[in-house]
Design a protein around this motif. Structure first.
Motif, PDB file in Angstrom:
ATOM      1  N   TYR A 145       0.818  -1.222   0.000  1.00 44.50           N
ATOM      2  CA  TYR A 145       0.000   0.000   0.000  1.00 44.50           C
ATOM      3  C   TYR A 145       0.855   1.277   0.000  1.00 44.50           C
ATOM      4  CZ  TYR A 145      -4.152  -2.771   1.310  1.00 44.50           C
ATOM      5  OH  TYR A 145      -5.201  -3.667   1.346  1.00 44.50           O
ATOM      6  N   ALA A 146       1.884   1.332  -0.849  1.00 39.08           N
ATOM      7  CA  ALA A 146       2.775   2.491  -0.834  1.00 39.08           C
ATOM      8  C   ALA A 146       2.118   3.715  -1.470  1.00 39.08           C
ATOM      9  CB  ALA A 146       4.068   2.153  -1.576  1.00 39.08           C
ATOM     10  N   THR A 147       2.183   4.851  -0.771  1.00 38.68           N
ATOM     11  CA  THR A 147       1.702   6.115  -1.342  1.00 38.68           C
ATOM     12  C   THR A 147       2.858   7.080  -1.569  1.00 38.68           C
ATOM     13  OG1 THR A 147       1.300   7.070   0.833  1.00 38.68           O
ATOM     14  CG2 THR A 147      -0.546   5.940  -0.192  1.00 38.68           C
ATOM     15  N   GLU A 148       4.055   6.721  -1.114  1.00 37.57           N
ATOM     16  CA  GLU A 148       5.244   7.542  -1.367  1.00 37.57           C
ATOM     17  C   GLU A 148       6.465   6.645  -1.210  1.00 37.57           C
ATOM     18  OE1 GLU A 148       5.600  11.639   0.501  1.00 37.57           O
ATOM     19  OE2 GLU A 148       7.362  10.659   1.353  1.00 37.57           O
ATOM     20  N   ILE A 149       7.423   6.788  -2.120  1.00 40.67           N
ATOM     21  CA  ILE A 149       8.652   5.988  -2.033  1.00 40.67           C
ATOM     22  C   ILE A 149       9.834   6.934  -2.172  1.00 40.67           C
ATOM     23  CG2 ILE A 149      10.002   4.119  -3.086  1.00 40.67           C
ATOM     24  CD1 ILE A 149       7.383   3.053  -4.316  1.00 40.67           C
ATOM     25  N   THR A 155      18.512   2.454   0.853  1.00 40.48           N
ATOM     26  CA  THR A 155      17.441   2.546   1.844  1.00 40.48           C
ATOM     27  C   THR A 155      16.200   3.183   1.229  1.00 40.48           C
ATOM     28  OG1 THR A 155      19.108   2.823   3.553  1.00 40.48           O
ATOM     29  CG2 THR A 155      16.876   3.467   4.136  1.00 40.48           C
ATOM     30  N   TYR A 156      15.074   2.529   1.456  1.00 40.32           N
ATOM     31  CA  TYR A 156      13.804   3.059   0.967  1.00 40.32           C
ATOM     32  C   TYR A 156      12.936   3.469   2.146  1.00 40.32           C
ATOM     33  CZ  TYR A 156      14.997   1.275  -3.604  1.00 40.32           C
ATOM     34  OH  TYR A 156      15.619   1.064  -4.802  1.00 40.32           O
ATOM     35  N   THR A 157      12.423   4.694   2.096  1.00 37.50           N
ATOM     36  CA  THR A 157      11.468   5.135   3.099  1.00 37.50           C
ATOM     37  C   THR A 157      10.112   5.206   2.403  1.00 37.50           C
ATOM     38  OG1 THR A 157      13.237   6.401   4.103  1.00 37.50           O
ATOM     39  CG2 THR A 157      10.984   6.895   4.845  1.00 37.50           C
ATOM     40  N   VAL A 158       9.185   4.405   2.901  1.00 33.03           N
ATOM     41  CA  VAL A 158       7.913   4.231   2.202  1.00 33.03           C
ATOM     42  C   VAL A 158       6.766   4.616   3.121  1.00 33.03           C
ATOM     43  CG1 VAL A 158       6.467   2.578   0.959  1.00 33.03           C
ATOM     44  CG2 VAL A 158       8.944   2.274   0.979  1.00 33.03           C
ATOM     45  N   LYS A 159       5.850   5.408   2.573  1.00 30.42           N
ATOM     46  CA  LYS A 159       4.611   5.688   3.292  1.00 30.42           C
ATOM     47  C   LYS A 159       3.624   4.602   2.943  1.00 30.42           C
ATOM     48  CE  LYS A 159       4.194  10.629   4.037  1.00 30.42           C
ATOM     49  NZ  LYS A 159       3.544  11.848   3.581  1.00 30.42           N
ATOM     50  N   ARG A 160       3.117   3.936   3.967  1.00 32.49           N
ATOM     51  CA  ARG A 160       2.200   2.821   3.761  1.00 32.49           C
ATOM     52  C   ARG A 160       0.823   3.239   4.255  1.00 32.49           C
ATOM     53  NH1 ARG A 160      -0.135  -1.295   6.291  1.00 32.49           N
ATOM     54  NH2 ARG A 160       0.107  -3.289   5.260  1.00 32.49           N
ATOM     55  N   GLY A 165      -4.879   6.633   8.336  1.00 25.45           N
ATOM     56  CA  GLY A 165      -3.663   7.441   8.263  1.00 25.45           C
ATOM     57  C   GLY A 165      -2.581   6.695   7.518  1.00 25.45           C
ATOM     58  N   TYR A 166      -1.364   6.790   7.991  1.00 26.47           N
ATOM     59  CA  TYR A 166      -0.295   6.034   7.326  1.00 26.47           C
ATOM     60  C   TYR A 166       0.819   5.719   8.299  1.00 26.47           C
ATOM     61  CZ  TYR A 166       2.314  10.454   7.092  1.00 26.47           C
ATOM     62  OH  TYR A 166       2.972  11.614   7.411  1.00 26.47           O
TER      63      TYR A 166
ATOM     64  N   GLU B 231       7.421   6.311  11.835  1.00 20.53           N
ATOM     65  CA  GLU B 231       6.315   6.996  12.506  1.00 20.53           C
ATOM     66  C   GLU B 231       4.984   6.416  12.052  1.00 20.53           C
ATOM     67  OE1 GLU B 231       5.873  11.102  11.381  1.00 20.53           O
ATOM     68  OE2 GLU B 231       6.264  10.683   9.276  1.00 20.53           O
ATOM     69  N   ILE B 232       3.979   6.653  12.886  1.00 19.88           N
ATOM     70  CA  ILE B 232       2.618   6.283  12.513  1.00 19.88           C
ATOM     71  C   ILE B 232       1.804   7.555  12.636  1.00 19.88           C
ATOM     72  CG2 ILE B 232       0.605   4.869  13.066  1.00 19.88           C
ATOM     73  CD1 ILE B 232       2.467   2.857  14.295  1.00 19.88           C
ATOM     74  N   VAL B 233       1.162   7.933  11.561  1.00 28.63           N
ATOM     75  CA  VAL B 233       0.433   9.193  11.564  1.00 28.63           C
ATOM     76  C   VAL B 233      -1.051   8.917  11.402  1.00 28.63           C
ATOM     77  CG1 VAL B 233       0.146  11.406  10.389  1.00 28.63           C
ATOM     78  CG2 VAL B 233       2.424  10.378  10.595  1.00 28.63           C
ATOM     79  N   LYS B 234      -1.823   9.439  12.342  1.00 32.03           N
ATOM     80  CA  LYS B 234      -3.278   9.340  12.209  1.00 32.03           C
ATOM     81  C   LYS B 234      -3.721  10.597  11.493  1.00 32.03           C
ATOM     82  CE  LYS B 234      -4.973   6.019  15.109  1.00 32.03           C
ATOM     83  NZ  LYS B 234      -4.046   5.143  15.331  1.00 32.03           N
ATOM     84  N   GLU B 235      -4.441  10.417  10.415  1.00 35.00           N
ATOM     85  CA  GLU B 235      -4.892  11.594   9.703  1.00 35.00           C
ATOM     86  C   GLU B 235      -6.030  12.224  10.497  1.00 35.00           C
ATOM     87  OE1 GLU B 235      -4.228  10.206   5.718  1.00 35.00           O
ATOM     88  OE2 GLU B 235      -2.415  11.256   6.365  1.00 35.00           O
TER      89      GLU B 235
END
Ligand SMILES: Cc1cc2nc3c(=O)[nH]c(=O)nc-3n(C[C@H](O)[C@H](O)[C@H](O)COP(=O)(O)OP(=O)(O)OC[C@H]3O[C@@H](n4cnc5c(N)ncnc54)[C@H](O)[C@@H]3O)c2cc1C
Lengths: 266, 367
Positions: A145-149, A155-160, A165-166, B231-235
C-alpha cells in the motif's frame, strides 16, 4: 540497479463479464487492459530510473496475448520485458502464481541494489496476495500500500497507507513494494516510445525454462496443483424489483413516508 | 516440536482467529471474526482460539475476546510487537501455527491483515482466500446458505455431506459472481474476511471469565529485523463510521452539479431517518468531490445498514457489491431504467434536488 515491475493483463471487469462453464472467467471474450495499480508501479519505477541509472524490467505471467501489453510497457519506458507463459502455469492461484514469478525473478537474478515493484492488487481477483507472497518466496522485506517511495542509497522510506492514516517504514534493498493509485499519475506511451519498443528485448520464459528453478515446486502450480480450488460459483439470487412510486415529487415522498411508518422504520 | 507439514492434514485441529490491535486497542473486526468463528468451531466440534500479538500488557485485552466466544487466547507479548511490522508479526504467527497446528486461521482483511495473511500463507505452505464474506464448515449449513443466497437448485445438486473443508465464499470477478473456495490438501485453511460483513454477537461476561489465557514469550531476534517503523500518523480527519451506521444515505454523480447542497440534503435525510452517515459512489470520489473513506462498493466499504438510500447513483455492479445486503434500499434517480431500481425496495423517479426536500418533509410530518 534493476527494477522488476510485476504486471498483469486483466479483463476489464467494469464491462460485461463472460464466464466459462467451470466457473472461471472467460478472458478471451473480454477486453484486456493493464491492471490499474500495476501502472502506478511502472510509473514509480520510471521515476526512480530518471533519478539514477537503472534497468526497468517488466515481468508478467499470462497467455501469449499478454505480449501486446508487454510492448505497451516497453513503449511507456521499460527497458526489457519478460513474459512467463506456459500451459502448465494456467489456472494458478496466488500461492502458485507467486512461486512461478518469484522463480522467474530468481532465474533472472536479484542483487543487493535491486527492487521489485508490484501493484497492490489486480482487479480480476482483488486479492492483494501475489506481491507479499513473491516477497516471502524470495525472502525479501515487503511494504504494501505504498503512497510515497523515497530512495537514499539502498534505503527506501515508504509511506504505507492505513485506513486511518499512514505508517512510514524504512527497508533496505533488495525489497518488494506494492503500489496504490495515490502514489502517482501513470504516464502515457509516447510516439518515440512506441517506435523504440520494437527494438527492446521481450523474452518468453516457459515451463521448460523454469521447471528446475529451486523456488518452483512443480506439484503446486497450475489449476490442479494450486492449494485453493473453486468449489462452486454462483449468481446471487435476483431480488424481485421493488415498488416504484408514481405521482408528483410530493406524492411520491408521502407514499414513501407512509411505507416507512408502516414498517416502523420511522 | 513435531515437524510441521501442511499436507499432513489430520494433524491439524481447532479454529484460530488472528486478532488485530492498534495502539493497544482491539478492532471491531476481531469481535466480528470471533463471533463467526464460534459458529465454525461449534459446527466442527472444536476449540476456538484467539491469537493476540502486541507489546507489554497486551494480555489485558484477552478476556474481552473470551466474551465474544473464544475458548482460549494465546497472547504473544514483546516490545517488538507493540507496533505492526510484517517481519516480526509473520514470524510469530507462523511460529505459533507451526507449533499448535490449527485447522483454520482467520484474519481480518484490513490493510494490515492483507499484508500479513499472504506472507504467512506462503511460509506455511497453504492456500489463502481473500476478502471472504461468508464461511461454513458443516455441509448442511452451507447448502442452507446456498439455498437462501444463490440461484443454485440445491435440491437437484449432489453434495458430499461429510466434507469438512472450510467453504470460503467471496465475490468474484468484480462482484459479478460469487465463488466458494476450498483448500482441500493443505492446512491451515486460511481466509481473510472483510470488515463489517460478519455479525458481532452479544458480549457475555461469564464467557469472558471462563476463557483460558495462555501467555507465550515469542522468539524474536530484534537484531535480525530489517523493517523499521519511523512513525505512525493518524490523519486528523473526522472518522466516518459507514460500516457501523444504521442509516447510510449515499450520493453519486447525479449530485455532482451542486455537491454542497447534495451533501446537506443527504445529511438531513439521514437525520430524518433516525441519524446516519453520508456515503458516496466511486464516481464522486474519483472526481475529488467526496473523501475516499466514504466510498461504498467493491473497492470501498461494504455496508449493511437498516436503511440505505442511493441518491443519483446508477447502481453499477461494483457499487451494488457494497450495499446490496442492506435491509431496506431506497433509490432516487431521474432515469427510471437505471439498474439501481432493480435492487431497490422503493424507487422514486425524479430530480434528487427536488425530491429529497419533499422526502424530508414527508418523513418529518409522519413523526
Ligand atoms: C474495478 C472497479 C471497481 C469499482 N469499485 C467501485 C466501488 O467500490 N464503488 C462504486 O460506487 N463504484 C465502483 N466502481 C465504479 C462503477 O463502475 C461506477 O462507475 C460508479 O459506481 C458510478 O457512480 P455513479 O452511480 O455515482 O455515477 P453514474 O453512473 O454516472 O450515475 C449517475 C446517476 O445519477 C443520475 N442522475 C443524474 N442527475 C440526477 C439528478 N439531478 N437527480 C437524480 N438522479 C440524477 C443518473 O440518471 C445516473 O443514474 C468500480 C469500477 C471498477 C472498474
Amino acid at each position: 540497479m534493476k527494477i522488476y515491475v510485476c504486471v498483469k493483463q486483466v479483463p476489464d471487469t467494469s464491462g460485461v463479464v463472460a464466464v466459462n462453464p467451470d466457473g472461471t472467467m472467460n478472458r478471451a471474450k473480454m477486453p484486456a487492459i493493464i491492471n490499474p495499480d500495476d501502472l502506478n508501479a511502472m510509473e514509480a519505477a520510471l521515476q526512480l530510473k530518471e533519478k539514477e541509472c537503472a534497468t526497468v524490467v517488466a515481468v508478467s505471467m499470462g497467455p501469449p496475448q499478454a505480449g501486446e501489453m508487454m510492448r505497451e510497457l516497453l513503449a511507456m519506458g521499460a527497458d526489457e520485458a519478460v513474459l512467463i507463459s506456459g500451459r502448465e502455469f494456467g489456472g494458478s492461484d496466488t500461492f502458485a502464481t507467486s512461486q512461478i514469478i518469484a522463480g522467474a525473478i530468481h532465474h533472472l537474478g536479484i542483487k543487493e541494489e535491486d527492487l521489485i515493484l508490484c501493484g497492490r492488487q489486480a482487479i480480476d481477483g482483488d486479492t492483494a496476495q501475489v506481491g507479499p507472497q513473491i516477497a516471502e518466496k524470495l525472502h525479501l522485506p515487503q511494504v504494501t500500500y505504498a503512497t510515497e517511495i523515497i530512495k537514499e542509497g539502498n534505503t527506501y522510506t515508504v509511506k504505507r497507507a492505513l485506513e486511518d492514516g499512514y505508517m512510514s517504514i524504512q527497508v533496505k534493498s533488495p525489497c518488494l513494494i506494492t503500489c496504490i493509485k495515490e502514489l502517482n499519475e501513470p504516464r502515457y506511451m509516447t510516439v518515440e516510445g512506441v517506435f523504440s519498443a520494437d527494438e527492446k528485448p521481450l523474452t518468453v520464459l516457459d515451463y521448460e525454462a523454469l521447471k528446475d528453478e529451486p523456488l518452483i515446486e512443480t506439484e503446486t502450480i497450475g489449476l490442479n496443483g494450486s492449494p485453493t480450488n473453486i468449489f462452486k460459483s454462483f449468481n446471487p439470487p435476483v431480488k424481485g424489483k421493488g415498488e416504484m412510486f408514481v405521482g408528483s415529487d410530493k406524492e411520491m415522498a408521502m407514499q414513501l413516508a407512509e411505507k416507512l411508518a408502516e414498517k416502523h422504520v420511522i | 516440536m513435531a515437524e510441521y507439514k501442511s499436507s499432513a492434514i489430520e494433524e491439524f485441529s481447532n479454529i484460530w482467529v488472528f486478532c488485530e490491535q492498534r495502539d493497544g486497542k482491539l478492532m471491531n473486526t476481531d469481535f466480528e471474526l470471533i463471533s463467526e468463528a464460534r459458529k465454525l468451531a461449534d459446527q466442527r466440534g472444536s476449540k476456538l482460539v484467539a491469537l493476540l500479538l502486541g507489546g507489554e500488557g497486551i494480555g489485558d485485552l484477552a478476556k474481552e475476546l473470551g466474551g465474544y466466544g473464544a475458548d482460549q487466547v494465546i497472547v504473544c507479548e514483546d516490545p517488538a510487537l507493540a507496533v505492526y511490522t510484517n517481519e516480526a508479526y509473520s514470524k510469530v504467527v507462523c511460529d505459533m501455527v507451526m507449533k499448535y497446528k490449527p485447522e483454520v486461521l482467520l484474519i481480518g482483511a484490513s490493510n494490515i491483515g492483507r499484508d500479513l495473511g499472504p506472507r504467512c500463507a506462503a511460509r506455511l505452505h497453504t492456500g489463502l482466500t481473500a476478502d471472504c464474506t461468508h464461511l461454513d464448515i458443516d455441509m448442511n449449513t452451507y447448502v442452507d446458505f446456498l439455498d437462501k443466497n444463490s440461484n443454485v437448485d440445491v435440491k437437484n445438486t449432489e453434495f458430499k455431506m461429510e466434507d469438512v473443508n472450510m467453504k470460503m465464499t467471496r465475490p468474484a470477478f468484480g462482484g459479478h459472481l460469487m465463488a466458494t473456495i476450498i483448500c482441500p490438501r493443505f492446512r491451515p485453511c486460511m481466509a481473510t474476511v472483510r470488515p463489517g460483513v460478519l455479525k458481532k454477537e452479544e458480549y457475555d461476561q461469564t464467557k469472558a471469565e471462563a476463557c483460558e489465557i495462555t501467555i507465550v514469550k515469542p522468539n524474536i531476534d530484534t537484531a535480525a529485523l530489517h523493517e523499521k517503523v519511523l512513525e505512525i500518523v493518524k490523519e486528523a480527519k473526522e472518522v466516518v463510521d459507514l460500516i457501523g451506521a444504521d442509516v447510510v444515505v449515499s450520493i453519486g454523480n447525479g449530485a455532482a452539479k451542486d455537491i454542497e447542497t447534495a451533501k446537506k440534503l443527504a445529511l438531513e435525510l439521514a437525520d430524518a431517518l433516525g441519524g446516519g452517515v453520508v456515503g458516496s459512489s466511486r464516481a464522486l470520489v474519483d472526481a475529488g468531490l467526496m473523501d475516499a473513506d466514504r466510498q461504498v462498493g467493491q473497492t470501498g466499504k461494504t455496508v449493511h445498514p437498516k436503511v440505505y438510500v442511493a441518491l443519483g447513483i446508477s447502481g453499477a455492479i461494483q457499487h451494488q457489491a457494497g450495499m446490496q445486503n442492506s435491509e431496506l434500499i431506497i433509490a432516487v434517480n431521474k432515469n427510471e431504467n437505471e439498474p439501481i431500481f432493480e435492487i431497490a425496495d422503493y424507487g422514486l423517479v425524479g430530480d434528487l434536488f427536488k425530491v429529497v426536500p419533499e422526502m424530508i418533509n414527508a418523513i418529518n410530518s409522519m413523526k
